[in-house]
Design a protein around this motif. Structure first.
Motif: not given
Length: 482
Positions: A20-26, A29, A182-183, A185
């Protein structure tokens, strides 16, 4: 790595924090999930990772080839190649010794002697689950039900996603695969619901299944030493052991996935409250029963064929193959075939009961649930027995006059005096939640209780879970062997 181990708790929270620290980088993840899944699986034996990679890469390539080809004959050849690779790997590791030994036994009936070569290998954990998952992907592309995925990372993550990798649910690509594009969050409500479902799964495994296993294992492994009354109780204990064990795994897997923003299909829905065998299989291991429905039963013609004999044959084949999927032993084949027999018996019974209006509806419903549970439990004997002869001897003793021997004295020497009490209390908990949430997504729903009662429920379940985890340690899940 077991869900009920301290290693997994540490592993999961490290993965969860980075995830979840990397939620902007699909891409990161998915890479994290793929690497984490390989670490999770390789914890048992890293050498078998090669099988998952072969299945993933081959079906990714073949899936794209089928999707991009308009020649129907070529598409069929590609599908056969995919099935050959997947079933070939599964058959080699899981069924080679069974077929070799069965052939040897068969030819010996005619006086021929052979010196078969048997494999001395360990069955790769979860191979039946991820094999069926990848097979359904290429079959659905061939049927034009979905398009091939062009992202290798997403596809390999779909095949190896660690919460459901070892014992399901067996996910369809059309449902799970798009979620990796999909991302995700952090959602506090999904996290809470996932945590509660995982907690309930751990309770079913550690408190219910492992305590029932303590007695069920002793009874089945020493069945010659006990009267029919003890053996009958052993069957009931195994019925709840395998349910608590397997549905507990599914609850943990689904709960963990929800905490990570991934939705998995429901795999159990209060199966021991089923009113007939067909209803039981709508509620037990739903991902497998629907898989066999869509990829075995319906392709055989399902119930749409004109001949009643052919419809019956389709049902027998589907149930029998389902039994064989569970293990390379005639006991599993008989277990599957028995369910087809029970299906025919209860179908005929239901048709006759429709004309009987004398008995109250609720009485008939409870009676049907009881009969179905007895039938399912009877079949579990073959599932649990080491051999066909063991199952027959076990059943023979239950049906003897020793069924009426007092079983209490035999249980006194097995374990601690508190264990039977805990099992009874735990099964009462289970029954209350199962009955009150019979058609819910999972049975542990306590939001409608007042706050003091919810607190009491949570605390009592947590104390039991901690106590028996410390007492019994980490015990393998039953379905790891399949």
């Amino acid at each position: 790595m077991l869900f009920n181990s301290f290693e997994f708790i540490i592993f999961f929270f490290i993965v969860f924090f980075i995830y979840y620290k990397s939620y902007n980088n699909l891409k990161f993840q998915n890479t994290l999930l793929l690497v984490s899944s390989y670490v999770f699986y390789g914890w048992w034996d890293w050498k078998f990772l090669s099988l998952i990679i072969i299945s993933s890469v081959s079906d990714y390539i073949i899936g794209r080839a089928i999707d991009e080809n308009n020649n129907q004959e070529k598409r069929k050849q590609l599908l056969i190649l995919s099935l050959f690779i997947n079933l070939g790997i599964l058959g080699f590791f899981k069924y080679y010794n069974f077929f070799t030994e069965s052939f040897t036994d068969f030819v010996s009936l005619f006086g021929f002697e052979t010196n078969p070569f048997l494999l001395n290998i360990v069955l790769p954990v979860g191979i039946s689950f991820y094999t069926f998952q990848t097979m359904s992907y290429t079959i659905d592309i061939y049927r034009n039900k979905m398009r091939a995925n062009k992202n290798l990372l997403e596809f390999m993550t779909f095949v190896s996603f660690f919460p459901q990798l070892v014992a399901g649910p067996i996910e369809r690509a059309s449902h799970l695969l798009p979620q990796f594009s999909k991302k995700r969050k952090f959602d506090v409500n999904e996290f809470k619901e996932g945590a509660k479902q995982s907690f309930w799964g751990l309770f079913k495994k550690i408190v219910i299944a492992d305590n029932c296993a303590f007695y069920a294992n002793q009874i089945f492994e020493n069945s010659d030493s006990y009267p029919g009354s003890v053996l009958a109780i052993g069957v009931i204990l195994f019925a709840f052991q395998i349910y608590g064990d397997f549905s507990g795994y599914s609850d943990i897997a689904i709960g963990i996935s929800r905490m990570m923003g991934i939705d998995l299909m429901q795999n159990f829905k209060s199966p021991y409250l089923a009113e007939n065998i067909q209803d039981f299989w709508r509620r037990w291991h739903i991902s497998l029963s629907t898989w066999f429905r869509d990829y075995v039963y319906i392709p055989l013609g399902g119930s749409q064929v004109d001949s009643s004999f052919r419809r019956s044959l389709n049902i027998i084949i589907t149930f029998t193959v389902s039994g064989f999927w569970h293990g390379a032993n005639w006991t599993f084949i008989i277990w599957g075939a028995l369910h087809s027999l029970f299906y025919f018996i209860q179908t005929g019974y239901s048709k006759n009961m429709k004309s009987v209006k004398i008995l109250p509806e609720n009485f008939v419903k409870v009676f049907n649930i009881l009969i179905t549970f007895i039938a399912v439990s009877f079949a579990w004997i073959f599932f649990r027995a080491e051999s066909f002869s063991h199952a027959i001897n076990y059943i023979s003793e239950i049906l003897s006059n020793t069924l009426f021997v007092n079983p209490i004295t035999y249980f006194k020497g097995m374990g601690s005096s508190i264990q039977p009490f805990i099992i009874i209390v735990s099964l009462i908990y289970l029954s209350v939640f199962e009955i009150s949430n019979r058609n819910a997504s999972y049975s542990f729903q306590v939001g409608h209780y007042k706050a003091p009662y919810r607190t009491l429920i949570y605390c009592s379940l947590l104390l039991l879970l901690i106590f028996f985890r410390a007492t019994n340690g980490s015990i393998d899940f039953i379905y790891f062997q399949f």
